[in-house]
Every structure is written in C-alpha cells, then in structure tokens.
Design an enzyme around this catalytic site. Structure first.
Site, short mmCIF file in Angstrom:
data_model
loop_
_atom_site.label_atom_id
_atom_site.label_comp_id
_atom_site.label_asym_id
_atom_site.label_seq_id
_atom_site.Cartn_x
_atom_site.Cartn_y
_atom_site.Cartn_z
N HIS A 85 -13.32 3.01 -0.37
CA HIS A 85 -13.37 2.02 0.71
C HIS A 85 -13.90 0.68 0.21
O HIS A 85 -14.37 -0.14 1.02
CB HIS A 85 -14.31 2.47 1.86
N GLU A 91 -8.08 -4.66 5.12
CA GLU A 91 -7.97 -4.37 3.70
C GLU A 91 -6.80 -5.12 3.06
O GLU A 91 -6.88 -5.57 1.93
CB GLU A 91 -7.87 -2.86 3.47
N GLY A 145 -11.43 7.96 7.97
CA GLY A 145 -12.29 8.14 6.79
C GLY A 145 -13.56 7.34 7.07
O GLY A 145 -13.48 6.34 7.78
N ASN A 189 0.88 -1.16 0.00
CA ASN A 189 0.00 0.00 0.00
C ASN A 189 0.92 1.22 0.00
O ASN A 189 1.43 1.63 1.04
CB ASN A 189 -0.89 -0.03 1.25
N LYS A 199 3.12 0.98 3.33
CA LYS A 199 2.76 -0.10 4.26
C LYS A 199 2.87 -1.40 3.48
O LYS A 199 2.44 -1.45 2.33
CB LYS A 199 1.32 0.05 4.72
N GLY A 238 -16.31 2.13 14.36
CA GLY A 238 -17.39 1.12 14.30
C GLY A 238 -17.03 -0.14 15.08
O GLY A 238 -17.88 -0.75 15.72
N GLY A 253 -12.13 1.82 12.77
CA GLY A 253 -11.69 2.04 14.15
C GLY A 253 -12.82 2.42 15.09
O GLY A 253 -12.90 1.95 16.23
N HIS A 304 -18.33 1.77 7.23
CA HIS A 304 -16.90 1.84 7.59
C HIS A 304 -16.71 3.16 8.31
O HIS A 304 -16.72 4.23 7.70
CB HIS A 304 -16.03 1.76 6.32
N ARG A 309 -11.61 8.80 20.33
CA ARG A 309 -11.51 8.50 21.77
C ARG A 309 -11.44 9.78 22.59
O ARG A 309 -12.10 9.92 23.63
CB ARG A 309 -10.27 7.64 22.05
N ASN A 345 -14.87 -0.32 17.63
CA ASN A 345 -14.47 -0.13 19.03
C ASN A 345 -15.41 0.66 19.92
O ASN A 345 -15.34 0.53 21.14
CB ASN A 345 -13.09 0.54 19.08
N ARG A 403 -2.39 -1.99 -3.66
CA ARG A 403 -3.61 -1.20 -3.48
C ARG A 403 -3.57 -0.02 -4.45
O ARG A 403 -2.56 0.70 -4.53
CB ARG A 403 -3.66 -0.67 -2.05
N ARG A 444 -12.80 15.45 7.44
CA ARG A 444 -13.57 15.85 6.24
C ARG A 444 -15.03 16.08 6.61
O ARG A 444 -15.58 15.38 7.46
CB ARG A 444 -13.50 14.75 5.17
P1 AMP Z 1 -9.29 3.91 11.44
O1 AMP Z 1 -9.17 5.04 10.46
O2 AMP Z 1 -10.21 2.82 10.95
O3 AMP Z 1 -7.99 3.40 11.93
O4 AMP Z 1 -10.05 4.50 12.72
C1 AMP Z 1 -9.48 5.55 13.48
C2 AMP Z 1 -10.55 6.11 14.41
O5 AMP Z 1 -11.02 5.07 15.28
C3 AMP Z 1 -10.00 7.20 15.30
O6 AMP Z 1 -10.91 8.27 15.36
C4 AMP Z 1 -9.91 6.52 16.64
O7 AMP Z 1 -10.05 7.44 17.68
C5 AMP Z 1 -11.08 5.57 16.60
N1 AMP Z 1 -10.93 4.54 17.62
C6 AMP Z 1 -9.96 3.60 17.75
N2 AMP Z 1 -10.15 2.87 18.89
C7 AMP Z 1 -11.25 3.38 19.49
C8 AMP Z 1 -11.96 3.07 20.71
N3 AMP Z 1 -11.55 2.08 21.52
N4 AMP Z 1 -13.04 3.81 21.01
C9 AMP Z 1 -13.46 4.79 20.21
N5 AMP Z 1 -12.84 5.13 19.06
C10 AMP Z 1 -11.75 4.44 18.70
#
Ligand code: AMP
Length: 588
Positions: free
Chosen positions: A152, A359, A184, A7, A14, A303, A301, A180, A255, A305, A63, A213
């Site tokens: 995505h 991915e 993003g 990627n 990556k 969805g 991230g 997702h 978070r 967590n 990718r 965004r």
């Molecule tokens: P991604 O782009 O899929 O890596 O997601 C990143 C986003 O997921 C960021 O805004 C993080 O703060 C959020 N995230 C990761 N872990 C958690 C968690 N345990 N609780 C809430 N948001 C999280």
C-alpha cells in the site's frame, strides 16, 4: 504531459490517462476477464492502447506490487529492470507476473515512449532493520527472504503528501500514522517522510483485519490450521475466508456489516469491534515507535466513508492529543476537488484527517517526475566529508550544572562550519547500561542541549536514540551527562544525527537541490565505496559545503578523514552510467 497509468492485475487491467496538471483523469476504465479463460494480457492491452490513441501519451506508469529489497523508488524501465522485477516474482506470485505481462506488452507496443515502474513496496524499502526483521534464525530468514516488506506504499505516500500540504508543514518534520482501511487494510508510521513501520509484512496477510484476510495471528494458529486442514485450505481460509467476512459471516462489504450490526446482529458487531480495536492498537503502537504524533490519516473505502468506524477507532485517544469533532466527523466528505477533511476538535494538538486516496494519480505524478527530469540535475564538484565523533551541544543552564555557574567554553580548535568550535571541555555520558567518558563539547552554547551519538554507542549506553536532524529534539531519548561540577539528567536530547550536507544557496543552486531535500551520496576514496541514501540537504548562506556522517557510517565505508563524496544518482539496476548525478527525493 499525459501519463497512461496501467494497473495490470491477474484478471483485469485498470487504466487511466492522467494529466498531472488537471484535477480529473482524462480517461479511466477497467477491462475485465483478462488472463486465465479470458483474453491474454497482450490482447487486453491492445484494447487499452486503441482506446487511448486520441491522447498524446508522454509516458506510461506501471503499478508493480513487489519491488523486493531492490527497488527503493520508482524507476525508468529497462531490460535489466524487467529482469529484476521478475526476480521478485517469488515474493508476489499472483501479482508480479501480471504486472510484468502489462509492462512487456506496453513496451512492445510503445517502444519510443518512456515507461516507469512504481512499486507498492518502495515507500517501505528503507524500513529500519529492527522493524523489517522477524525474530527468526537470521541465516534461514536470509536464505528464504523472510522479512517484512510492507505494501500500500503508493496510497500511504500519496495521502501523506496531501496531509503535509494541508497542514502547511514540510514532510520531513512530521510524524504521521496513515491508516488505509479498505478491502485491504494497512497502517503505516511515516516519520519525517519515511515509512518506519507498517502493518503488512512479507505478504499482505499480516496486520489489520481486512475484508477477507485475517491480519495478525499467533503463528501457532496457522500450524493448528495446517494440521487440521492442510496447507492449501489454510491458505484459502486465511486469505479469502477470514477477516470481516469470516467474523461476520456476511461477506466483506463493510456497509452490509454496519447495517447488520445496527439491526442487532452479534457477529457483525463483533467483526466491527475486532476491526476497530486492532486499528486503535496500531495507532498507539506507532505513536510509541515515533516518539510522538502530529496527525492521523484515515483513507481507503472504509476510512474515507464510515464516520461510525472513525469514531469507534478514535474515541479515548485524547491522551495522545487526538480528539474528534463529532459534527465534522459526521459531515466529512472528500472528493477529488477537496481531498482532505479535518475532523479534529479545535484544541486537538494532533490532527485527524480524512484523506481521499488516489493511487493512479500517485503513479502518474511519480512517472512525470522521473521522465520530466525530476531525479537528475546538474553535477557539481565533490563534497568534503567530515566525520563527527560523538559530541555534545550545551545550553547555558546545562553548562552551569556541568561546569559551574557562569563557566565559559574554551576553544580547542575551530570546526569547518563558521563560528563552530571543539571546546576543551568534555563530559561523560551515562546510560542504563554503561558509561562513555571524554565526550567532546562543541561550541558555542545553543538554545537546547543536544547529545549526538552513533548507533554503536547505543549498545554501550543501553539507550535507543532516534535518528533526527539537529535541533529536532521533541520525543528524543533521555540521557545523563556528568561534568566536573555536577550531573544533568536530560529527559530528552539524545539523538543519532541524520547524515546531512551543509551548503550555501549558491551550492544548492549548483547541485540543483533545495533545503530539506534528501539525496543519495556516493562515497569514494575509502577502501569500500558506498552509497548513502536519505542524506538531508541543509541550506544556509553562513554554511560551508560539507557532508557530516558519524563514525559508524565512516567505518562502514572504511573512510579516513579528508575523503570526499559525490552527489550521486542511484544507478538504474544493471547500469552504471548515471553515476555522479543527483537524485532528489520529493520530501516537501
Ligand atoms: P476499497 O478497497 O478502498 O475500495 O474499500 C472497500 C471497502 O470500503 C468495502 O468494505 C466497502 O464496504 C467500504 N465502503 C465503501 N463505502 C462505504 C461507506 N459509505 N460506508 C462504509 N463503508 C464503505
């Protein structure tokens, strides 16, 4: 088979080495500070190759962010493919050049190893015209390539496959909304394995609220911003300083925003409320687009967590058949070894699944399928084609209403499928806008009444018929039938039939396909040769080999009755050598 997944971004590379048979990647790393002031892509890639030397690499999967309208699927990389990806650079000026730098360096360094491009846009490449079109003057839109592409795709496709596996149902029966939600964010309506709507558009700026965004905006806001701040500032504002970061004033980490909201920060609360509201709105919209829903998938991230966000999004959706189990939601935890958590309450008709996206793994699987020969199988002879004019199948009750109690169908002539016939009887179809007389009834009677029309008929009748395989009537459109003995108002039953091929098990073996596969078919013998995508394979030993298309489809190919089509492989861009072979999309 070890696959090197690359990627290559504008400032980092990556990579992972993935054996599709193994659950964990064999290696995974990110090389930072690439491009710009840092080392160039070739030097960074040399580092990658040195690091993976100890693995025997069978293929490289790259990718690629934007495949434009050209690439519907992952494909083997040739010089022509590189050129075509280059032609898509105007659509993704930041991403495609970096992806191409990686491809070029890897091809130079590993000339003997097959390399595959996997596109973020591919899942959405067949978005229906009504979904991909902006309401702009069409000439202008065409000239500037202004249309919705969606992104995505690798993530949505991967989690949808896992969800279908978990539900134990074939993908081509399911209506899924995939969300997702990461830095993003995008939503995707996946109907029977195909993206039929997605929230990102020509660029990844449209749709949901994202980390930085803005997502959906009145275009008037953009004009106002340009007038006040100029184009470059507006670009930066909308892409980098809006979304959760702009609303909360606390950066884009969800978070941190959740923590601030919990301690009473009003801006953080508003950011979460706007984010969740927009996601809910899309779930409702996409359920409407698909005429129903089987599952909602949450990934990314946020969805995966945030249980609180999931609860906020999904509350009060029980009218759609969606109910959340509080404990399951709070405890949900997805890992590589168990990537799906069902957080639905038990009576919930529509399942809510938290699914771990991956991915890189999707890219590795797509690459392995292509180099492992998954897309090319044995050739067999040409397939006869039947052109189906609009017609009606009736059940006993409908027959009674339309033609009188205990009336019987009278056979006019047999059809190619054993036992099927065109009946003497005809009915009229009546829609809100118009009426079509003399629509043939086909026999024998069926368990459910079904009306099959072509797209052109929709405009005569003033209806909107979903594309469905025969018998899949849930959520299909209403229609009125008029017969000599009475009128029947159907609440559902009107479809536009999915093009399909009937075949026996022996035929399926000869062509190397299975029931439910989708293939591409090249039609020859008409005045305009044409390749149809998404042709459904239907296997039953009582069938006779035959492809069914409707009158619109036949007209598009200027075909007359009695022509034949060949199962064909979508030729690699620029090369015509692979014709007359079959391409099987994995839709199981
Ligand atoms: P991604 O782009 O899929 O890596 O997601 C990143 C986003 O997921 C960021 O805004 C993080 O703060 C959020 N995230 C990761 N872990 C958690 C968690 N345990 N609780 C809430 N948001 C999280």
């Amino acid at each position: 088979m070890n696959i090197l997944v690359i990627n290559c971004g504008s400032s980092s590379i990556k990579y992972q080495v993935i054996d599709p048979e193994a659950s964990e990647p064999l290696a995974a790393e990110t090389i930072e500070r690439v491009g710009g002031q840092g080392k160039d892509h070739a030097a960074a890639l040399a580092e990658v190759l040195a690091a993976v030397e100890r693995f025997s690499i069978a293929a490289v999967g790259h990718r690629v962010v934007h495949g434009g309208a050209r690439f519907h699927d992952a494909c083997l990389i040739s010089d022509a493919v590189v050129e075509a990806i280059e032609a898509c650079t105007v659509l993704a000026p930041l991403h495609n050049p970096a992806n191409l730098a990686g491809i070029r360096a890897a091809r130079r360094a590993l000339p003997q190893i097959p390399q595959v491009a996997v596109f973020d846009t591919a899942l959405h490449a067949r978005l229906p015209r009504r979904a991909r079109t902006y309401a702009l003057a069409q000439e202008l839109a065409e000239e500037l390539g202004l249309r919705r592409y969606g992104f995505h795709g690798t993530s949505h496709a991967y989690v949808a496959d896992l969800a279908a596996d978990y539900l134990g149902r074939p993908m081509n029966e399911l209506r899924l909304v995939s969300l997702h939600l990461g830095n993003g964010a995008s939503a995707c309506a996946i109907e029977h394995g195909h993206s039929v709507e997605t929230s990102m558009g020509m660029t990844p700026l449209e749709g949901l609220v994202m980390g930085t965004r803005c997502g959906d905006l009145d275009p008037g806001v953009v004009l106002a911003l340009i007038r006040a701040r100029g184009v470059d500032d507006t670009d930066r504002l909308l892409n980098r300083e809006s979304g959760l970061a702009g609303l909360s004033g606390r950066g884009n980490d969800f978070r941190d925003i959740e923590a601030a909201a919990a301690s009473g920060d009003d801006s953080a609360r508003l950011a979460i409320a706007v984010f969740a509201h927009r996601v809910r709105k899309y779930i409702g919209a996409y359920a409407a687009v698909m005429g129903g829903l089987d599952a909602v998938i949450l990934t990314g991230g946020i969805g995966q967590n945030s249980a609180t966000l999931r609860r906020r999004v999904l509350q009060r959706l029980s009218f759609l058949g969606l109910t959340l189990d509080e404990d399951r939601n709070t405890d949900a935890c997805v890992e590589r070894s168990h990537p799906v958590a069902d957080v639905s309450a038990e009576p919930s008709r529509v399942r809510t699944l938290v699914v771990r996206t991956d991915e890189e793994r999707h890219i590795a699987l797509a690459t392995a399928a292509i180099v492992g020969g998954g897309t090319e199988v044995r050739q067999a002879g040409p397939i006869p084609i039947a052109i189906s004019a609009r017609h009606v199948h009736l059940d006993r009750a409908a027959m009674d209403t339309l033609f009188g109690s205990e009336s019987q169908l009278r056979e006019l002539k047999p059809l190619a499928q054993p036992g099927q016939f065109a009946a003497e009887q005809k009915v009229a179809l009546v829609g809100p806008r118009g009426r079509i007389e003399g629509v043939r009834v086909l026999g024998p009677l069926r368990r459910a009444t079904q009306v099959e029309i072509a797209r052109t008929d929709e405009f005569t009748l003033g209806v909107d018929a979903p594309i469905r395989r025969s018998g899949e009537l849930s959520g299909s459109a209403p229609i009125t039938l008029v017969g000599p003995a009475g009128t029947l108002n159907l609440e559902e039953g009107l479809i536009c039939a999915r093009r399909h091929i009937h075949m026996t098990t022996a035929d399926a073996e000869a062509y190397g396909v299975r029931d439910g596969d989708e293939v591409e078919i090249r039609l020859e013998g008409g005045a305009r040769d044409l390749t149809f995508g998404d042709v459904l394979i239907r296997v039953k030993d009582s069938y006779k080999l035959e492809m069914h298309i409707d009158t619109d489809e036949a007209n598009a190919a200027e075909m007359s009755r009695g022509a034949s089509g060949d199962l064909s492989y979508s030729p690699p861009v620029g090369g015509a050598t692979a014709q007359l072979q079959l391409k099987r999309n994995q839709v199981h």
